[in-house]
Design an enzyme around this catalytic site. Structure first.
Site: not given
Length: 165
Positions: A56, A63
């Protein structure tokens, strides 16, 4: 014609190399391609990449996603080991899900100039929500340009049931 000769494999350097270094920073230069011996045929090549990770850009948290890449090749195809190394290079790359998917598609277009390509990322939920960006491209002036438009418009008309990723 059986197998591939050396000329057809020019530019394929990573396959079979046991000493490959893994780069965890975005690196499109690792992508390699090879000649399509069946360029007169329209056919799909699909990659399922269930272990994609990126970061992120705001929080630095990881992620995780499954990335689906489907394409109709023209003159060249992406070499799969180079694709694996390329996708791994997103490990420390900080970008939003939508950006990662579009970057992957654009890098593959630059590499191969396919007739058609689509990239779909199915990211695991964070904060109780998952994000599944999809992008596609069809070569201008071909039937694939219209195919891309139609597939994009109808892409998620029948969404899947998501139980638990």
């Amino acid at each position: 014609m059986d197998g591939r000769d050396e000329k057809e494999l020019e530019g394929v350097t990573l396959l079979g190399d046991q000493g490959v270094k893994y780069n965890y920073d975005y690196d499109p230069e690792v992508l390699e391609c090879f000649m399509n011996k069946h360029s007169e045929n329209d056919y799909f090549v699909k990659f399922n990449c269930p272990e994609f990770t990126s970061l992120c850009p705001k929080t630095g948290q990881p992620d995780f996603a499954t990335i689906y890449i489907s394409y109709v090749p023209d003159e060249t195809l992406v070499e799969s080991k180079s694709l694996k190394l390329y996708l791994l290079s997103f490990r420390n790359h900080g970008d939003f899900h939508e950006d990662c998917i579009n970057i992957i598609m654009k890098d593959l277009i630059k590499l191969m100039n396919p007739k058609y390509i689509e990239v779909w990322g199915k990211f695991t939920p964070r904060g109780g929500i998952s994000i599944d960006p999809y992008c596609n491209y069809g070569k201008e002036g071909t039937k694939w340009e219209k195919t891309a438009e139609k597939r994009l418009m109808w892409h998620d008309m029948y969404p899947e049931t998501i139980d638990n990723r």
